[in-house]
Design a protein around this motif. Structure first.
Motif, PDB file in Angstrom:
ATOM      1  N   PHE A  79       0.832  -1.200   0.000  1.00 56.43           N
ATOM      2  CA  PHE A  79       0.000   0.000   0.000  1.00 56.43           C
ATOM      3  C   PHE A  79       0.869   1.254   0.000  1.00 56.43           C
ATOM      4  CE2 PHE A  79      -2.031   3.421   2.421  1.00 56.43           C
ATOM      5  CZ  PHE A  79      -3.176   3.628   1.659  1.00 56.43           C
ATOM      6  N   GLY A  80       1.972   1.218   0.755  1.00 50.51           N
ATOM      7  CA  GLY A  80       2.887   2.353   0.790  1.00 50.51           C
ATOM      8  C   GLY A  80       3.464   2.654  -0.582  1.00 50.51           C
ATOM      9  N   LEU A  81       3.781   1.598  -1.345  1.00 46.92           N
ATOM     10  CA  LEU A  81       4.298   1.784  -2.700  1.00 46.92           C
ATOM     11  C   LEU A  81       3.238   2.435  -3.590  1.00 46.92           C
ATOM     12  CD1 LEU A  81       6.738   1.152  -4.613  1.00 46.92           C
ATOM     13  CD2 LEU A  81       5.473  -0.901  -5.271  1.00 46.92           C
ATOM     14  N   LEU A  82       2.001   1.948  -3.487  1.00 49.48           N
ATOM     15  CA  LEU A  82       0.915   2.548  -4.268  1.00 49.48           C
ATOM     16  C   LEU A  82       0.725   4.011  -3.889  1.00 49.48           C
ATOM     17  CD1 LEU A  82      -1.856  -0.227  -4.218  1.00 49.48           C
ATOM     18  CD2 LEU A  82      -0.287   0.336  -6.056  1.00 49.48           C
ATOM     19  N   LEU A  83       0.803   4.290  -2.600  1.00 50.09           N
ATOM     20  CA  LEU A  83       0.608   5.667  -2.130  1.00 50.09           C
ATOM     21  C   LEU A  83       1.714   6.585  -2.646  1.00 50.09           C
ATOM     22  CD1 LEU A  83      -1.215   7.448  -0.420  1.00 50.09           C
ATOM     23  CD2 LEU A  83       0.199   6.895   1.561  1.00 50.09           C
ATOM     24  N   LEU A  84       2.950   6.097  -2.664  1.00 56.77           N
ATOM     25  CA  LEU A  84       4.056   6.893  -3.214  1.00 56.77           C
ATOM     26  C   LEU A  84       3.804   7.222  -4.681  1.00 56.77           C
ATOM     27  CD1 LEU A  84       7.295   5.258  -1.739  1.00 56.77           C
ATOM     28  CD2 LEU A  84       6.434   7.573  -1.318  1.00 56.77           C
ATOM     29  N   ALA A  85       3.344   6.229  -5.436  1.00 60.33           N
ATOM     30  CA  ALA A  85       3.065   6.451  -6.852  1.00 60.33           C
ATOM     31  C   ALA A  85       1.961   7.484  -7.038  1.00 60.33           C
ATOM     32  CB  ALA A  85       2.679   5.131  -7.524  1.00 60.33           C
ATOM     33  N   VAL A  86       0.894   7.364  -6.253  1.00 59.83           N
ATOM     34  CA  VAL A  86      -0.227   8.299  -6.371  1.00 59.83           C
ATOM     35  C   VAL A  86       0.203   9.710  -5.986  1.00 59.83           C
ATOM     36  CG1 VAL A  86      -2.492   8.904  -5.420  1.00 59.83           C
ATOM     37  CG2 VAL A  86      -1.989   6.532  -6.052  1.00 59.83           C
ATOM     38  N   LEU A  87       0.986   9.840  -4.926  1.00 61.13           N
ATOM     39  CA  LEU A  87       1.479  11.158  -4.519  1.00 61.13           C
ATOM     40  C   LEU A  87       2.336  11.785  -5.608  1.00 61.13           C
ATOM     41  CD1 LEU A  87       2.388  10.475  -0.777  1.00 61.13           C
ATOM     42  CD2 LEU A  87       0.488  11.849  -1.657  1.00 61.13           C
ATOM     43  N   PHE A  88       3.139  10.960  -6.275  1.00 60.85           N
ATOM     44  CA  PHE A  88       3.944  11.477  -7.390  1.00 60.85           C
ATOM     45  C   PHE A  88       3.050  12.056  -8.471  1.00 60.85           C
ATOM     46  CE2 PHE A  88       5.364  10.674 -11.729  1.00 60.85           C
ATOM     47  CZ  PHE A  88       6.468  11.513 -11.779  1.00 60.85           C
ATOM     48  N   TRP A  89       2.017  11.302  -8.869  1.00 62.09           N
ATOM     49  CA  TRP A  89       1.165  11.759  -9.978  1.00 62.09           C
ATOM     50  C   TRP A  89       0.392  13.012  -9.609  1.00 62.09           C
ATOM     51  CZ3 TRP A  89       2.428  10.413 -14.496  1.00 62.09           C
ATOM     52  CH2 TRP A  89       2.949   9.154 -14.760  1.00 62.09           C
ATOM     53  N   LEU A 117      11.304   2.945 -10.685  1.00 61.20           N
ATOM     54  CA  LEU A 117      11.319   1.804  -9.767  1.00 61.20           C
ATOM     55  C   LEU A 117      10.177   1.869  -8.754  1.00 61.20           C
ATOM     56  CD1 LEU A 117      15.159   1.521  -9.111  1.00 61.20           C
ATOM     57  CD2 LEU A 117      13.738   0.047 -10.554  1.00 61.20           C
ATOM     58  N   ILE A 118       9.494   3.001  -8.696  1.00 58.13           N
ATOM     59  CA  ILE A 118       8.285   3.129  -7.878  1.00 58.13           C
ATOM     60  C   ILE A 118       7.036   2.913  -8.738  1.00 58.13           C
ATOM     61  CG2 ILE A 118       6.872   4.729  -6.510  1.00 58.13           C
ATOM     62  CD1 ILE A 118       9.479   6.068  -5.622  1.00 58.13           C
ATOM     63  N   LEU A 119       6.967   3.612  -9.872  1.00 58.03           N
ATOM     64  CA  LEU A 119       5.748   3.613 -10.683  1.00 58.03           C
ATOM     65  C   LEU A 119       5.447   2.260 -11.309  1.00 58.03           C
ATOM     66  CD1 LEU A 119       6.102   7.043 -12.544  1.00 58.03           C
ATOM     67  CD2 LEU A 119       4.929   6.550 -10.394  1.00 58.03           C
ATOM     68  N   LEU A 120       6.463   1.589 -11.848  1.00 58.83           N
ATOM     69  CA  LEU A 120       6.215   0.337 -12.557  1.00 58.83           C
ATOM     70  C   LEU A 120       5.810  -0.802 -11.615  1.00 58.83           C
ATOM     71  CD1 LEU A 120       9.061   0.674 -15.195  1.00 58.83           C
ATOM     72  CD2 LEU A 120       6.603   0.998 -15.557  1.00 58.83           C
ATOM     73  N   PRO A 121       6.542  -1.047 -10.509  1.00 61.98           N
ATOM     74  CA  PRO A 121       6.049  -2.063  -9.573  1.00 61.98           C
ATOM     75  C   PRO A 121       4.677  -1.712  -8.987  1.00 61.98           C
ATOM     76  CG  PRO A 121       8.370  -1.625  -9.168  1.00 61.98           C
ATOM     77  CD  PRO A 121       7.890  -0.579 -10.144  1.00 61.98           C
ATOM     78  N   ALA A 122       4.430  -0.426  -8.725  1.00 63.52           N
ATOM     79  CA  ALA A 122       3.124  -0.022  -8.184  1.00 63.52           C
ATOM     80  C   ALA A 122       2.007  -0.354  -9.156  1.00 63.52           C
ATOM     81  CB  ALA A 122       3.130   1.473  -7.865  1.00 63.52           C
TER      82      ALA A 122
END
Length: 275
Positions: A79-89, A117-122
């Motif tokens: 979930f933390g990885l998904l959240l990092l990706a969403v915050l980036f966008w 390395l964050i966006l693709l795995p997320a």
């Protein structure tokens, strides 16, 4: 060119559809994993065109991140990885896109290495999560991105006069983006009316929060699918290439086909978590 494009699409469908409908969920996860690793390889090639080995290592790093998070068996890290990706966008990508071509890939290469390395795995984790919620849940979420793209293309061709991002993607227009958004509204409405509420993200939001929040959610997903397309186009232009690769004859690369999913699917997964 058109014949090659159609043949490639038919081959992909011949693999994708049986995997999706006839095999256990783990196989579609494997299909998505292969696609995302191919996209990671292409991402690495864009960043280091002079080193083929670096692109393969980049794909391996993406795989290692996915396997590490799976091995930890801790949903909070995923979930933390998904959240990092969403915050980036939401908070970083708009400023990058606003700079147009006034960026230096050489200076920003470390940034693009890390963010990939964050966006693709997320993206992979979000697709797997949506599949766990149901086959229809996954398909209707992905289809929204396709509907936005199709609507933007045809409305833009017919009525497009005002450029959306002339430096990054001269073919895209504001009229096309709005046309895609309107088509997405219609698509979401059909999903809510004709499919069980709990089987789609749109129905779940409509019954939980109401119609207006549901349409706001559709607006957000559609907008960020366009962001994903523009972000990849910007990266390709900075790298000085037309396509991310030639893995898909007639279509370019895998990254060219999944770019709109990269922001939309993590956001959809986070939104699904609310219901």
């Amino acid at each position: 060119m058109l014949k090659t494009r159609i043949i490639t699409a038919l081959v992909l469908l011949a693999v994708f559809l049986p995997t999706l409908f006839l095999l256990p969920a783990v196989y579609i996860g494997a299909f998505f994993l292969v696609a995302l690793l191919a996209a990671a390889w292409e991402w690495g090639r864009l960043l280091t065109p002079q080193s083929a080995r670096a692109a393969w290592l980049y794909a391996l790093f993406c795989l290692a991140i996915i396997l590490l998070l799976l091995g930890m068996q801790n949903a909070s890290w995923q979930f933390g990885l998904l959240l990092l990706a969403v915050l980036f966008w939401f908070f970083i990508a708009p400023f990058i896109l606003a700079r147009g071509m006034n960026l230096s890939l050489q200076k920003l290469r470390p940034f693009y290495v890390v963010i990939g390395l964050i966006l693709l795995p997320a993206t992979w984790f979000s697709l797997v999560f949506l599949r766990e919620l149901g086959l229809t849940f996954l398909l209707t979420s992905i289809t929204l991105v396709w509907v936005a793209d199709i609507g933007a293309y045809f409305v833009g061709k017919a009525f497009g006069k005002h450029k959306l991002a002339v430096q990054i993607s001269p073919g895209k227009s504001i009229e096309g983006a709005l046309g895609g958004l309107v088509l997405c509204y219609g698509y979401a409405l059909i999903c809510v009316i004709y499919l069980p509420f709990e089987s789609t993200l749109f129905g779940a939001w409509a019954i939980r929060f109401g119609w207006v929040p549901m349409f706001v959610m559709v607006t957000v997903l559609t907008a960020f699918s366009i962001f994903g397309d523009l972000f990849e186009s910007q990266l390709k232009r900075l790298a000085g290439v037309k396509d991310s690769s030639q893995l898909l004859p007639g279509h370019g690369g895998v990254l060219d086909r999944v770019d709109a999913l990269i922001p939309a699917m993590p956001i959809a997964a986070i939104l699904a978590g609310f219901v």
